[in-house]
Design an enzyme around this catalytic site. Structure first.
Site, PDB file in Angstrom:
ATOM      1  N   GLU A 115       0.836  -1.190   0.000  1.00 44.92           N
ATOM      2  CA  GLU A 115       0.000   0.000   0.000  1.00 44.92           C
ATOM      3  C   GLU A 115       0.877   1.248   0.000  1.00 44.92           C
ATOM      4  OE1 GLU A 115      -3.115  -0.004   2.904  1.00 44.92           O
ATOM      5  OE2 GLU A 115      -4.022  -1.835   2.117  1.00 44.92           O
ATOM      6  N   HIS A 231      -9.323  10.166   2.650  1.00 45.73           N
ATOM      7  CA  HIS A 231      -8.998   9.058   1.767  1.00 45.73           C
ATOM      8  C   HIS A 231      -9.235   9.506   0.337  1.00 45.73           C
ATOM      9  CE1 HIS A 231      -8.701   5.133  -0.043  1.00 45.73           C
ATOM     10  NE2 HIS A 231      -8.333   4.628   1.126  1.00 45.73           N
ATOM     11  N   ARG A 277      -1.139   9.378   1.021  1.00 40.20           N
ATOM     12  CA  ARG A 277      -2.558   9.640   0.833  1.00 40.20           C
ATOM     13  C   ARG A 277      -2.882  11.117   0.656  1.00 40.20           C
ATOM     14  NH1 ARG A 277      -5.748   5.556   5.019  1.00 40.20           N
ATOM     15  NH2 ARG A 277      -5.664   3.732   3.651  1.00 40.20           N
ATOM     16  N   HIS A 336     -11.696  10.463   6.305  1.00 35.05           N
ATOM     17  CA  HIS A 336     -11.452   9.041   6.548  1.00 35.05           C
ATOM     18  C   HIS A 336     -10.878   8.735   7.922  1.00 35.05           C
ATOM     19  CE1 HIS A 336     -10.708   4.907   5.426  1.00 35.05           C
ATOM     20  NE2 HIS A 336      -9.401   5.012   5.660  1.00 35.05           N
ATOM     21  N   ARG A 371      -1.352   9.594   8.695  1.00 31.52           N
ATOM     22  CA  ARG A 371      -1.253   8.176   9.050  1.00 31.52           C
ATOM     23  C   ARG A 371      -0.811   7.333   7.877  1.00 31.52           C
ATOM     24  NH1 ARG A 371      -4.690   3.942   8.301  1.00 31.52           N
ATOM     25  NH2 ARG A 371      -6.441   5.273   7.684  1.00 31.52           N
TER      26      ARG A 371
END
Length: 507
Positions: A115, A231, A277, A336, A371
């Site tokens: 990811e 997100h 992100r 998110h 994060r």
């Protein structure tokens, strides 16, 4: 008001953090309060990607910690990041022992996905995008079977009980329209994040920062509330909450394209689809604002394998009239995750004696300004367990708590007004003009409805965002696009007067 005395640990919230705390508090008696039925109304059950941990031979906790620190853009507590990474593999194995059916390779090892911002494939998954649901089913079954745990659904947190020294002595909860006072030697808040304060969210809309707001009203120190993660790839089909197209799709090779079919991420970051992100969210926001649209194209990367490799995404798309096997998926950024929260130490202790916090409502310092993908379930498991172990040792103090009325309730119409204002002015892109307007609107709502927990949480986010004159991680200011010297935010509600908009705007 009904009064109940519980001689043990009181946990508010039944997501992964709350139930991890409850299981770890054994053999002490634990009472778990949850507004929704167990396994509903919590972000844990909605998580798609999985749990990040250094489980493979070519990975190490040191590398996981390094990636966590890098993603956090200069604000991560390095010692806490190392602790999370070191305890991560055992946390995943413990979840597997409870029955979480993680995907395995042919030789029985954990199958792991790559990811964004991870230097190795290290995300343990379940059926592509079913990790959260499967993990929560296993953990919930274990909690319900545990003899030391009692779960009470239908209880909404309305306030914290304190004594004359400020020690937290229990909670006020609402059950079937009636208030109940529950005292306990230790209270663990695991109430989730603030995403329900935004008009477009990927989490249950019930999660609107009430635990954060109530802790702030009680005097707790709050950390980094301005850092909210959006997100990048919520599925844009008009649903509230918005279904999520997991980041694992990009890890499998899915591309972000605009309406003309052009892949655009390489223009924004050298890592393209696997950029952090916040970068991807801003890129998608920019493409949409420019009228070019944004779509996640997984036709080549996944195609006909969608129904069994990513069943959750497939079902959400088909329900919205999109067949991801043959069509690009329309996507948009959505609120998110909240990197900020109630400040805790590594054992979940807050700055208020008797109060612990774990999961998304807590601020351990492990996430910094942004994060790292799939660290959320890991943090819930690791620090939820630590909070439960610490709360287990709490002793009941002498005396009784003060009798106080709970804060007022924000009407639904006012909540929807707040959600629209938060998305408009404290979203992916921010500036002083918008944040000042937002705080003024919060002032007006507070004058009309009182100091509700939701308004307190929104004020903490917006006032701290206005005060942070830089762009870092999930916080992007068009009027301050550069970095300033790194500093974390530590704030109490008394530090932010009602006239915050005027005070910060004047500086």
């Amino acid at each position: 008001m009904e009064r109940v005395a519980h001689d043990g640990v009181l946990v508010v919230g039944a997501g992964l953090a709350g139930l991890s705390a409850a299981l770890a508090a054994a053999p002490r008696k634990v009472l778990v309060l949850t507004a929704a039925p167990i396994n509903h109304g919590c972000s844990s059950a909605w998580a798609q990607g999985g749990v990040a941990a250094a489980l493979s031979e070519n990975d190490a906790a040191e590398l996981h910690a390094r990636d966590t620190i890098a993603a956090g853009a200069g604000l991560v507590d390095r010692s806490v990041a190392r602790l999370l990474a070191e305890e991560g593999p055992e946390a995943v194995r413990r979840l597997a022992e409870l029955g979480a059916p993680f995907d395995r390779t042919d030789d029985g090892r954990f199958a792991q996905s790559l990811e964004a911002a991870h230097s190795r494939p290290r995300v343990a998954r379940v059926k592509g995008d079913q990790a959260g649901r499967a993990i929560m089913e296993a953990v919930s079954a274990s909690a319900l079977a545990a003899r030391h745990i009692v779960v009470r659904p239908g209880f909404r947190l309305r306030g914290l009980l304190q004594d004359v020294r400020g020690r937290v002595r229990g909670v006020i909860a609402e059950h079937r329209g009636r208030l109940v006072e529950i005292t306990a030697p230790a209270v663990v808040l695991a109430t989730g994040g603030v995403s329900g304060l935004y008009a477009v969210t990927t989490t249950p809309a019930e999660l609107r920062g009430e635990g954060l707001g109530l802790a702030a009203l009680a005097g707790a120190v709050i950390g980094d509330p301005e850092f909210v993660q959006f997100h990048p790839t919520a599925i844009d089909i008009g649903s509230d909450p918005a279904p999520l197209a997991t980041e694992a799709l990009r890890g499998e090779g899915a591309k972000l394209i605009n309406a003309a079919g052009e892949a655009f991420m390489a223009r924004y970051h050298p890592d393209a689809e696997l950029a952090p992100r916040d970068v991807v969210a801003r890129a998608i926001h920019a493409e949409r604002e420019a009228g070019r649209g944004a779509f996640l194209d997984a036709r080549d990367a996944v195609g006909e394998h969608f129904p069994h490799e990513f069943p959750g995404v497939f079902a959400a798309c088909m329900a919205g009239g999109i067949d991801p096997r043959t069509q690009p998926i329309p996507v948009a950024p959505a609120c998110h995750y909240h990197m900020g929260g109630i400040v805790t130490d590594a054992q979940g202790r807050t700055t208020l004696e008797g109060l612990y916090a774990a999961g998304e409502c807590a601020s351990t310092g492990v996430h910094g300004a942004n994060r790292l993908a799939s660290n959320s379930l890991l943090e819930a498991a690791v620090f939820g367990r630590r909070a439960g172990e610490a709360a287990r040792e709490a002793e009941a103090p002498d005396g009784r708590p003060l009798r106080t009325a709970p804060p007022p309730v924000l009407p639904e119409t006012a909540l929807q007004q707040l959600r629209r204002a938060m998305s408009r002015d404290a979203g992916v892109i921010r500036n002083a003009e918008g944040l000042t307007r937002l705080i003024g609107e919060i002032d007006e709502l507070e004058a009309r409805y009182g100091r509700t927990p939701e308004l307190v949480a929104a004020r903490l986010v917006s006032a701290s965002a206005l005060q942070r004159g830089e762009s870092r991680g999930g916080h992007y200011r068009t009027d301050f696009p550069d970095l300033a010297p790194a500093r974390r935010t530590f704030v109490t509600l008394s530090d932010i007067p009602a006239s915050a908009a005027l005070r910060f705007a004047a500086e």
